[in-house]
Design an enzyme around this catalytic site. Sequence first.
Site, PDB file in Angstrom:
ATOM      1  N   HIS A 110       0.869  -1.180   0.000  1.00 34.38           N
ATOM      2  CA  HIS A 110       0.000   0.000   0.000  1.00 34.38           C
ATOM      3  C   HIS A 110       0.908   1.233   0.000  1.00 34.38           C
ATOM      4  CE1 HIS A 110      -2.795   2.930   1.854  1.00 34.38           C
ATOM      5  NE2 HIS A 110      -3.775   2.135   1.473  1.00 34.38           N
ATOM      6  N   ASP A 124       2.992  -4.729   8.064  1.00 30.98           N
ATOM      7  CA  ASP A 124       1.799  -3.905   7.874  1.00 30.98           C
ATOM      8  C   ASP A 124       0.585  -4.825   8.004  1.00 30.98           C
ATOM      9  OD1 ASP A 124      -0.400  -2.558   6.946  1.00 30.98           O
ATOM     10  OD2 ASP A 124       0.495  -1.939   5.032  1.00 30.98           O
ATOM     11  N   GLN A 137      -4.776  -4.858   7.036  1.00 29.70           N
ATOM     12  CA  GLN A 137      -5.869  -5.744   6.619  1.00 29.70           C
ATOM     13  C   GLN A 137      -5.920  -7.000   7.476  1.00 29.70           C
ATOM     14  OE1 GLN A 137      -8.163  -4.990   4.488  1.00 29.70           O
ATOM     15  NE2 GLN A 137      -7.215  -3.118   3.735  1.00 29.70           N
ATOM     16  N   LYS A 154     -10.477  -0.388  10.404  1.00 31.69           N
ATOM     17  CA  LYS A 154     -10.653  -1.597   9.587  1.00 31.69           C
ATOM     18  C   LYS A 154     -10.976  -2.801  10.463  1.00 31.69           C
ATOM     19  CE  LYS A 154      -7.251   0.022   6.221  1.00 31.69           C
ATOM     20  NZ  LYS A 154      -7.855   0.397   4.939  1.00 31.69           N
ATOM     21  N   CYS A 204      -4.662   2.625  -3.684  1.00 32.38           N
ATOM     22  CA  CYS A 204      -3.415   3.105  -3.078  1.00 32.38           C
ATOM     23  C   CYS A 204      -2.268   2.145  -3.324  1.00 32.38           C
ATOM     24  CB  CYS A 204      -3.574   3.338  -1.581  1.00 32.38           C
ATOM     25  SG  CYS A 204      -4.727   4.638  -1.193  1.00 32.38           S
TER      26      CYS A 204
END
Lengths: 420, 151
Positions: A137, A214, A217, A240, A378
């Site tokens: 991202h 990261d 998600q 999220k 993104c």
Amino acid sequence: MRAANVASRAHQGSAWFDVERVRADFPILKQQIHGHPLVYLDNAATSQKPQSVIDAISRFYSTDNANIHRGVHLLSQRATDAYEGAREKLQRFINAAEPRETIFVRSATEAVNLVARCYGASHVGPGDEIIISAMEHHSNIVPWQMLCEEKGARLRIIPITDEGELILEEYEKLLGPRTRLVSVVHLSNVLGTINPIKEMIRIAHARQIPVFVDGAQAASHLRVDVQDLDCDFYAFSGHKLYGPSGIGVLYGKARFLEEMPPYQGGGDMISTVTFEKTRYNVLPYKYEAGTPNIAGAVGLGAAIDYFEGLGVENVIRYEADLLSYLMESLASVPDVKLIGTAPHKASVQSFSVAGVHPHDIGTIVDEHGVAIRTGHHCAQPLMDFYHVPATARASLAFYNTFDEIDALVAALHKAIEVFK
Amino acid sequence: MSYFNELYQEVILDHNKRPRNFGELPGADSRANGNNPLCGDRLTVYLKLDGKTVTDVRFKGAGCAISTASASLMTEALKGKTVEEIEHLFARFRAMVTGKTSLAEEPAAKLGKLEVFRGVSDYPVRVKCATLAWHTMLAALRQSDETVSTE
Ligand SMILES: Cc1ncc(COP(=O)(O)O)c(C=O)c1O
């Protein structure tokens, strides 16, 4: 047919996951869009919030609101307890060794920036290298790019296959004596690929290279155990994860967080201040300058309670069935091409339709009440890799149903009909 | 087709499928690239000018139906118009697609075929799609203006 089997099983509901009951917890899902029931399939952008999260935030402001760590009065004590209680929930949620390793930030984006700045300040110099992957991202690209520019360091990219898997042999080859950090996404927001980060961390650690993950998600779709992964940093956003926006988490191993310089200066991050010298506060406060998003932390704590109350394993199982039905359903539509077909996937499916721009698809399915994302998500470098300007993306949450996937497919057929 | 939509008028669908004046323009006096980073739409507009009058215009690129049809219909509308006329036309076109109807509905505001984009005003996120070609064309015009003025 397999799709039909999966469907009928879930359409009947199941003992271990009652989706209709779950949906009743989300007030936003009850509405109509353009005269159709809302079908929300943009969960990778942000998730919806259960009533318990909305109530927790409202209750905090109605009964407990005060600044934290400051007053001797009772409200301040209650607000501090609520905030620190949320930290402990998050610590347990990701299985961090200690609460002080769980830093509240604004978002996953801020967490990446924090580490790029603070770790970068003391560990990265000219000629050094930072490794990221081709499926990142923008928020896990740009902060590292800025750091590299500032320090004269170099960004190296782990390539991917057409299916959307990282090429691990190439990853190993990239690791070298100048590598200062690896930063990689756990679950891709475009491809849905679950990366083998535990293995990647092991490989990096064998060379004493720390790894940032990261988890923007992953935190809402996988079981995250930072000690089992042995990652050095892990980041995600509350919004999220069925919680509010404006709050996120940076997990860092105490040893790194201790030695890194602070991120921002201000109140709360100090222990003593004179005009000559400031002594910084201990973890986690060293990285939490100023009044934080107290209600946001409380809301995120409530979201964790809700999510764990459903049973994370149940959610994972249900979402896996939904995703395979989504993939099979999309693949059965003529002219649809799936983007992201790695064997190990969760919750996200990108696709393109021959001859129809994703934007036009997005507008037409919206008219049927179906919310999907269209664009570059993104991840422009990834779009370039697949030679597409943009994709359409359906991304799932546990409150989605098999009927909703049918609604998406029906709307897609309508869109294709218009442009044929 | 059974489907009717304010946005995707027949004319728009037709120009999307068969864009007019599509492709490079050899010997163009000016060109500009436009892109809409949000959607990944990219296009190039080519102009031929005789003094202040556009004598030919073509475009190339890939985008959604709205941006492709808008570029295509724009090229048809521009030929033979002066820079000034084009700027006026765009002001009225933009007023129409952004729903600032007082300007777009003036009697002088006849937009001809471009009227098919009126539905865009109900889709604020698509305004950029409808105006991308115009902004790109204006950049090409101004760039040539500059070269004209330095001559
Ligand atoms: C993989 C990934 N990383 C990072 C982010 C950034 O999250 P936020 O915008 O909440 O900081 C996102 C959000 O889309 C994401 O999908």
